[in-house]
Design an enzyme around this catalytic site. Structure first.
Site, mmCIF file in Angstrom:
data_model
loop_
_atom_site.group_PDB
_atom_site.id
_atom_site.type_symbol
_atom_site.label_atom_id
_atom_site.label_comp_id
_atom_site.label_asym_id
_atom_site.label_seq_id
_atom_site.Cartn_x
_atom_site.Cartn_y
_atom_site.Cartn_z
ATOM 1 N N GLU A 312 42.339 46.731 44.747
ATOM 2 C CA GLU A 312 42.465 47.064 43.321
ATOM 3 C C GLU A 312 43.809 47.721 42.998
ATOM 4 O OE1 GLU A 312 38.889 49.098 42.099
ATOM 5 O OE2 GLU A 312 37.686 47.283 42.369
ATOM 6 N N GLU A 409 34.394 41.487 46.249
ATOM 7 C CA GLU A 409 33.597 42.687 45.960
ATOM 8 C C GLU A 409 32.774 42.495 44.693
ATOM 9 O OE1 GLU A 409 35.553 46.516 46.398
ATOM 10 O OE2 GLU A 409 34.327 47.324 44.775
#
Length: 592
Positions: A312, A409
């Site tokens: 991220e 994810e």
């Protein structure tokens, strides 16, 4: 009835000849009890016919006594739930059909209506001659027409993350429960056959505390690097090794959340400075650190298959993070990370991005448009937290057809638990949301799909920032109980029956109710409800003969549908809020 506390003995939805497994409390074995006979060639609901036949008070009362005596009733009936609900014989799943009958389809279903979990309903739904292409003799519209289906991308696998939280909970379980959770996830026959996993480099929010493997400030030569990765060697690595025993080849993807604190502007692993978290003078040593970590894991007997440069990179939360602008990160990969990794680990793949799909197009172009940068990347990783955005994945597949695309994810955090959530049962809608996302990403061109934590405790942790979440498997360590949530079974409809090497089939067809408007673009991620039509996707399995078709119905009513394959048709139906995997062998003259 949406019941997760019903009579499990009644709900073993096998064919008429299959045994009903009943626990014998005096010895650790299972005895067989035969179900009443039924026509196995009728609509694939043998178990439902039997359940209806047993609806009389006397029969139901007798079954209640059996269930109470064997500990199969849930907590609502005043009996402690089984520590391993719905894991089949010896705490494991029903085995997949070892051999399909020719001109028959086998249907596996997970449904709330009769409390089914990955249950084979019938071993023979007959393939009959098709009459035209609009509807079969029973009137069921055609959902999938495989006659002229063309092969698309290859499937690499499915899996979840070996976080420290998962490892800590796993180690707190008794050995028997450890064995069962690992087999349930990774064994191809007794479990759902996971073949992929994700591993954090250094700590993440699902760690007990922040940690790295070189905390000595300004150690640019990495003289103090822990080549034994002792922290992970005590926690994460033993769990991975246990999984490797059952999974065979386990493809592991590694991702860093944060460099050691001394490498960052903030001098903290938690959070990140912006616009860039890493100190410029630490770029090279950070690349060398990652390569050294790969070597250390390899020496522990855990080979890493692929790497993402940063988890991220656009996110600066309160837990471990390191913000990277796209242009800067991809140049760092080209100039420092890729050379450092490829020298010692030439087979390790590199995947760009590893963040939400709303910006996946921009990162794909930054990573793949320039040849000198694109040559360092094997593919692109992304998460689901910004919503579906399947159209963006499809556009990347068309624009960069040689790159691997992976969802790495997905999870629901604790703020999404409603009043319906329970530790033993989770929430049914979470399973629907997972299946919707898997179908959507694979249809758009993805090669695989990974979940987040494999296992969490009863509070959804441990998490050192209280960013607790749901998981497909959760454990109450004190009570010595393991609970499988709906996500486990819905993922299993893919991972158990669609092994690595399967190929997505681009087939014709449309929902039986006809074209429907696209769901709202701004709805929360992981949503699947009455706004979604019946969804499906077919896969050619590696044997070249078998086709698996996954069908998902998030609507509030059952749907009849048909599947055509080169002149032959199967007539089926799916209950409301349910998922099915339909397995059949292609007619002989059309096999590839």
């Amino acid at each position: 009835r949406r019941s997760r506390n019903g009579l499990q003995g009644m709900m073993k939805g096998r064919s008429a000849d299959a045994p009903l497994l009943v626990m014998d409390e005096t010895t650790p074995r299972w005895s067989e009890a035969r179900e009443p006979s039924a026509d196995a060639t009728s609509r694939n609901v043998t178990v439902r016919q039997w359940a209806s036949a047993c609806a009389c008070t006397a029969c139901l009362g007798a079954l209640t006594l059996v269930a109470a005596a064997t500990g199969l009733l849930g907590a609502r009936e005043g009996v402690a739930p089984s520590p391993l609900p719905r894991l089949g014989q010896h705490g494991l799943l029903p085995k997949a059909p070892s051999k399909l009958k020719e001109m028959c389809a086998t249907v596996i279903e997970t449904s709330p209506q009769f409390d089914l979990r990955l249950e084979p309903l019938s071993d023979c739904v007959k393939l009959l001659p098709a009459y035209g292409s609009g509807a079969d003799p029973s009137g069921a519209p055609v959902l999938v027409d495989l006659t002229d289906a063309t092969p698309a991308q290859r499937i690499l696998g499915f899996g979840g993350a070996f976080t420290e939280a998962s490892a800590v909970v796993y180690q707190a379980l008794e050995p028997a429960l450890q064995e069962r959770v690992i087999r349930a996830y990774f064994h191809p026959e007794d479990g759902i056959g996971y073949s992929m996993g994700r591993v954090p480099i250094n700590s993440c929010d699902f760690s007990v505390n922040p940690y790295s493997f070189d905390d000595i400030p300004e150690d640019f030569d990495l003289f103090h690097f822990d080549d034994g990765v002792s922290h992970d060697a005590r926690t994460i690595i033993p769990m991975i090794k246990d999984a490797q025993v059952h999974s065979g080849i386990l493809k592991l993807i590694a991702s860093p959340w944060s460099p050691p604190a001394w490498m960052k502007h903030s001098n903290r692993m938690d959070g990140s400075s912006q616009p860039e978290g890493l100190r410029p003078e630490c770029r090279n040593v950070w690349a060398q650190y990652i390569a050294r970590w790969l070597t250390a894991y390899e020496k522990q007997g855990v080979a890493i298959w692929a790497l993402t440069p940063q988890n991220e990179p656009e996110n600066a939360p309160t837990w471990e993070a390191c913000v990277w602008p796209a242009d800067d990160q991809v140049k760092w990969v080209r100039d420092m990370l890729a050379p450092a990794v490829k020298v010692m680990h030439p087979l390790v793949k590199l995947f760009a991005y590893d963040h939400n799909r709303d910006h996946v197009s921009e990162w794909a172009d930054a990573s793949f448009a320039e040849p000198s940068i694109a040559s360092n990347f094997d593919g692109l990783a992304f998460h689901w937290y910004a919503g579906d955005h399947f159209d963006r994945i499809a556009a990347i597949r068309r624009k960069y057809p040689d790159k691997v695309l992976l969802n790495t994810e997905a999870t629901y955090d604790h703020k999404q638990w409603s009043s319906e959530w329970t530790l033993p049962g989770g929430e049914w809608r979470f399973g629907l949301g997972y299946a919707h996302d898997i179908l959507g990403t694979l249809r758009a061109g993805a090669n695989g799909w990974l979940d987040w934590n494999l296992l969490l405790d009863e509070r959804g942790g441990p998490n050192h920032k209280r960013n607790t979440c749901d998981a497909p498997a959760m454990a109450n360590v004190t009570a010595k109980q393991l609970h499988l949530h709906p996500q486990f079974y819905f993922i299993g409809h893919f991972s158990k029956f669609i092994p690595p090497g399967s190929v997505v089939l681009d087939a014709k067809g449309q929902p039986p109710e006809g074209p429907t408007p696209a769901p709202p673009a701004d709805r929360p991620y992981g949503t699947c409800n009455k706004d979604d039509a019946i969804q499906s996707l077919s896969f050619q399995l590696p044997d070249g003969i078998t086709v698996a078709t996954v069908v998902l119905n998030c609507m509030d009513f059952p749907v009849a549908y048909g599947i055509i394959d080169s002149g032959w048709k199967m007539s089926l139906s799916i209950p409301a809020q349910s998922i099915q995997t339909v397995l059949h062998q292609r007619p002989r003259h059309y096999r590839r």
